[in-house]
Design a protein around this motif. Structure first.
Motif, PDB file in Angstrom:
ATOM      1  N   ILE A  47       8.775   0.116 -11.771  1.00  0.00           N
ATOM      2  CA  ILE A  47       8.019   1.374 -11.078  1.00  0.00           C
ATOM      3  C   ILE A  47       6.946   1.918 -11.622  1.00  0.00           C
ATOM      4  N   ALA A  48       7.229   2.353 -13.089  1.00  0.00           N
ATOM      5  CA  ALA A  48       6.279   3.196 -13.788  1.00  0.00           C
ATOM      6  C   ALA A  48       5.196   2.378 -14.097  1.00  0.00           C
ATOM      7  N   ALA A  49       5.115   1.255 -14.026  1.00  0.00           N
ATOM      8  CA  ALA A  49       3.920   0.167 -14.322  1.00  0.00           C
ATOM      9  C   ALA A  49       3.202   0.008 -12.925  1.00  0.00           C
ATOM     10  N   SER A  50       3.849   0.132 -12.025  1.00  0.00           N
ATOM     11  CA  SER A  50       3.313  -0.143 -10.565  1.00  0.00           C
ATOM     12  C   SER A  50       1.854   0.638 -10.477  1.00  0.00           C
ATOM     13  N   GLY A  51       1.818   1.985 -10.851  1.00  0.00           N
ATOM     14  CA  GLY A  51       0.883   2.830 -10.737  1.00  0.00           C
ATOM     15  C   GLY A  51       1.093   3.738  -9.671  1.00  0.00           C
ATOM     16  N   LEU A  52       2.084   3.673  -8.919  1.00  0.00           N
ATOM     17  CA  LEU A  52       2.619   4.659  -7.662  1.00  0.00           C
ATOM     18  C   LEU A  52       3.125   5.862  -8.370  1.00  0.00           C
ATOM     19  N   ASP A  53       3.117   6.746  -7.437  1.00  0.00           N
ATOM     20  CA  ASP A  53       3.810   8.135  -7.854  1.00  0.00           C
ATOM     21  C   ASP A  53       5.374   7.651  -7.571  1.00  0.00           C
ATOM     22  N   PHE A  54       6.213   8.455  -8.367  1.00  0.00           N
ATOM     23  CA  PHE A  54       7.574   7.866  -8.230  1.00  0.00           C
ATOM     24  C   PHE A  54       8.707   9.345  -8.590  1.00  0.00           C
ATOM     25  N   THR A  55       9.839   9.177  -8.289  1.00  0.00           N
ATOM     26  CA  THR A  55      10.993   9.757  -8.447  1.00  0.00           C
ATOM     27  C   THR A  55      12.066   8.836  -8.865  1.00  0.00           C
ATOM     28  N   LEU A  56      12.387   8.924 -10.255  1.00  0.00           N
ATOM     29  CA  LEU A  56      13.545   8.154 -10.745  1.00  0.00           C
ATOM     30  C   LEU A  56      14.773   9.097 -10.736  1.00  0.00           C
ATOM     31  N   LEU A  57      15.662   8.835  -9.833  1.00  0.00           N
ATOM     32  CA  LEU A  57      16.768   9.503  -9.491  1.00  0.00           C
ATOM     33  C   LEU A  57      18.068   8.938 -10.258  1.00  0.00           C
ATOM     34  N   GLY A  94       1.014  -1.262   0.046  1.00  0.00           N
ATOM     35  CA  GLY A  94      -0.164   0.103  -0.140  1.00  0.00           C
ATOM     36  C   GLY A  94       0.864   1.239  -0.005  1.00  0.00           C
ATOM     37  N   ILE A  95       1.904   1.077  -0.513  1.00  0.00           N
ATOM     38  CA  ILE A  95       2.902   2.212  -0.383  1.00  0.00           C
ATOM     39  C   ILE A  95       2.632   3.345  -1.494  1.00  0.00           C
ATOM     40  N   SER A  96       2.458   4.517  -1.281  1.00  0.00           N
ATOM     41  CA  SER A  96       1.973   5.332  -2.380  1.00  0.00           C
ATOM     42  C   SER A  96       3.119   6.233  -3.209  1.00  0.00           C
ATOM     43  N   TYR A  97       4.310   6.163  -2.758  1.00  0.00           N
ATOM     44  CA  TYR A  97       5.370   6.857  -3.599  1.00  0.00           C
ATOM     45  C   TYR A  97       6.635   5.928  -3.386  1.00  0.00           C
ATOM     46  N   LEU A  98       7.399   5.838  -4.700  1.00  0.00           N
ATOM     47  CA  LEU A  98       8.842   5.271  -4.503  1.00  0.00           C
ATOM     48  C   LEU A  98       9.721   6.324  -5.067  1.00  0.00           C
ATOM     49  N   ALA A  99      11.044   6.234  -4.372  1.00  0.00           N
ATOM     50  CA  ALA A  99      12.259   6.945  -4.985  1.00  0.00           C
ATOM     51  C   ALA A  99      13.119   5.700  -5.272  1.00  0.00           C
ATOM     52  N   TYR A 100      13.983   6.069  -6.517  1.00  0.00           N
ATOM     53  CA  TYR A 100      14.611   4.927  -6.734  1.00  0.00           C
ATOM     54  C   TYR A 100      15.953   5.508  -7.414  1.00  0.00           C
ATOM     55  N   THR A 101      17.173   5.005  -6.764  1.00  0.00           N
ATOM     56  CA  THR A 101      18.493   5.493  -7.448  1.00  0.00           C
ATOM     57  C   THR A 101      18.778   4.694  -8.674  1.00  0.00           C
ATOM     58  N   SER A 102      18.829   5.315  -9.726  1.00  0.00           N
ATOM     59  CA  SER A 102      19.240   4.556 -11.266  1.00  0.00           C
ATOM     60  C   SER A 102      20.411   5.345 -11.637  1.00  0.00           C
ATOM     61  N   ALA A 103      20.381   5.355 -13.053  1.00  0.00           N
ATOM     62  CA  ALA A 103      21.666   5.584 -13.547  1.00  0.00           C
ATOM     63  C   ALA A 103      21.431   6.402 -15.072  1.00  0.00           C
ATOM     64  N   PRO A 104      22.347   7.219 -15.380  1.00  0.00           N
ATOM     65  CA  PRO A 104      22.017   8.171 -16.583  1.00  0.00           C
ATOM     66  C   PRO A 104      21.896   7.188 -17.499  1.00  0.00           C
ATOM     67  N   ASN A 105      20.654   7.775 -18.524  1.00  0.00           N
ATOM     68  CA  ASN A 105      20.659   7.297 -19.864  1.00  0.00           C
ATOM     69  C   ASN A 105      20.198   5.675 -19.763  1.00  0.00           C
ATOM     70  N   ALA A 106      19.446   5.342 -18.649  1.00  0.00           N
ATOM     71  CA  ALA A 106      19.164   3.625 -18.364  1.00  0.00           C
ATOM     72  C   ALA A 106      18.020   3.192 -19.661  1.00  0.00           C
ATOM     73  N   ARG A 107      18.493   2.239 -20.176  1.00  0.00           N
ATOM     74  CA  ARG A 107      18.108   1.641 -21.262  1.00  0.00           C
ATOM     75  C   ARG A 107      18.280   0.224 -21.400  1.00  0.00           C
ATOM     76  N   PRO A 108      17.467  -0.537 -22.164  1.00  0.00           N
ATOM     77  CA  PRO A 108      17.459  -2.227 -22.267  1.00  0.00           C
ATOM     78  C   PRO A 108      18.583  -2.740 -23.074  1.00  0.00           C
ATOM     79  N   ASN A 109      19.409  -2.037 -23.708  1.00  0.00           N
ATOM     80  CA  ASN A 109      20.371  -2.593 -24.515  1.00  0.00           C
ATOM     81  C   ASN A 109      21.491  -3.557 -23.815  1.00  0.00           C
ATOM     82  N   ALA A 110      21.773  -4.448 -24.477  1.00  0.00           N
ATOM     83  CA  ALA A 110      22.244  -5.315 -23.715  1.00  0.00           C
ATOM     84  C   ALA A 110      23.776  -5.173 -23.443  1.00  0.00           C
ATOM     85  N   ASP A 111      24.406  -4.218 -24.388  1.00  0.00           N
ATOM     86  CA  ASP A 111      25.809  -3.695 -24.146  1.00  0.00           C
ATOM     87  C   ASP A 111      25.885  -2.658 -23.113  1.00  0.00           C
TER      88      ASP A 111
END
Length: 292
Positions: A131-141, A100-117
């Motif tokens: 996180i985006a698919a969860s429906g929660l509010d978020f800040t992707l840092l 039932g959490i309403s908000y997530l912050a997550y420590t990501s990386a620049p230019n996050a992408r699915p490329n295998a390389d």
């Protein structure tokens, strides 16, 4: 800006460097109901003595995810370093939503992408997608490379007088771990809605400039030597760097070569209330560590 000082705020990975700093910042900014989650809580007794609730929270342990996120309003998920972190972190997002959490912050990386390389950078992309698919509010840092890495990797550079990289001469905007932690805490305390932000230092620094900074701060001459990604990977592996980390470091250099690390934002100041520390000032403050 909305303040969530009285909300129950969880920081995962609180036993690590960034997580510990984020908890300290929450305390300094008057948060009243902090939960520190870690797979190893043995080093968190001092936080418990200061009123922080300490919980065992291990992304490998589904039961601990359920209990770790229980009753929490807002959470900061510190990205892990495990080889299967995309699956681990997706499980954490699922547990947060179920709790039932309403908000997530997550420590990501620049230019996050699915490329295998992109090696471990792809894990950040899939976590962002979860996180985006969860429906929660978020800040992707999207934290840029930590300034601390210039100290950690300085020994061989200063000993040899050579700095090898595959950045193509482009800059990267180093941010201190303390600035990143203050930013994450600020987002946890105040952010609403959904956003993706780059967390950067005040200005990009090329590896040529970094070599010059090493020289001026330590008095030891350092020359920058540009390599291809393949050459750098071979050099790192020959030096004994684990394959996962070597691939990640090369991917970071190649992203810098593509210009993804030269971004400048006001995210640190907006969420921490203070300007980010410049790399030169950071190195001067850590001159003793460079000389060690």
């Amino acid at each position: 800006m909305t303040e969530f000082t009285n909300s129950r705020l969880l920081v995962t990975g609180a036993g690590g460097q960034l997580g510990r700093l984020a908890v300290e910042e929450l305390l300094a900014r008057g948060a009243q109901n902090i939960v520190a989650g870690s797979r190893d809580i043995s080093g968190l007794a001092d936080l418990a003595a200061r009123g922080v609730e300490v919980r065992h929270l291990d992304f490998d342990d589904p039961a601990s995810l359920a209990s770790g996120f229980a009753g929490v309003d807002r959470a900061l998920i510190i990205s892990t370093l495990s080889a299967n972190r995309a699956a681990h972190q997706a499980a954490a997002v699922t547990a947060a939503r179920a709790a039932g959490i309403s908000y997530l912050a997550y420590t990501s990386a620049p230019n996050a992408r699915p490329n295998a390389d992109a090696a471990g950078i792809a894990d950040h992309y899939w976590t962002e997608q979860a996180i985006a698919a969860s429906g929660l509010d978020f800040t992707l840092l999207r934290n840029h490379i930590y300034a601390e890495m210039t100290v950690v990797g300085a020994g061989p550079i200063l000993a040899s007088g050579q700095l090898f990289d595959a950045t193509g001469g482009n800059g990267r905007n180093y941010v201190t771990r303390a600035d990143a932690a203050r930013t994450a805490a600020g987002a946890l305390l105040s952010a609403t809605g959904k956003e993706i932000v780059d967390v950067t230092g005040p200005s990009p620094v090329t590896q040529e400039e970094l070599a010059a900074l090493y020289s001026s701060v330590t008095g030891k001459p350092v020359t920058r030597i540009g390599l291809s990604g393949e050459q750098l990977l071979e050099a790192l592996q020959s030096a004994g760097v684990p394959p996962f980390m070597a691939t990640l470091l090369v991917a970071f250099d190649q992203d810098a070569a593509a210009g993804h690390h030269a971004i400048v934002t006001d995210t640190v100041e907006r969420y921490s209330g203070r300007a980010p520390q410049a790399l030169r000032d950071f190195l001067l403050a850590n001159r003793a560590a460079l000389a060690a």
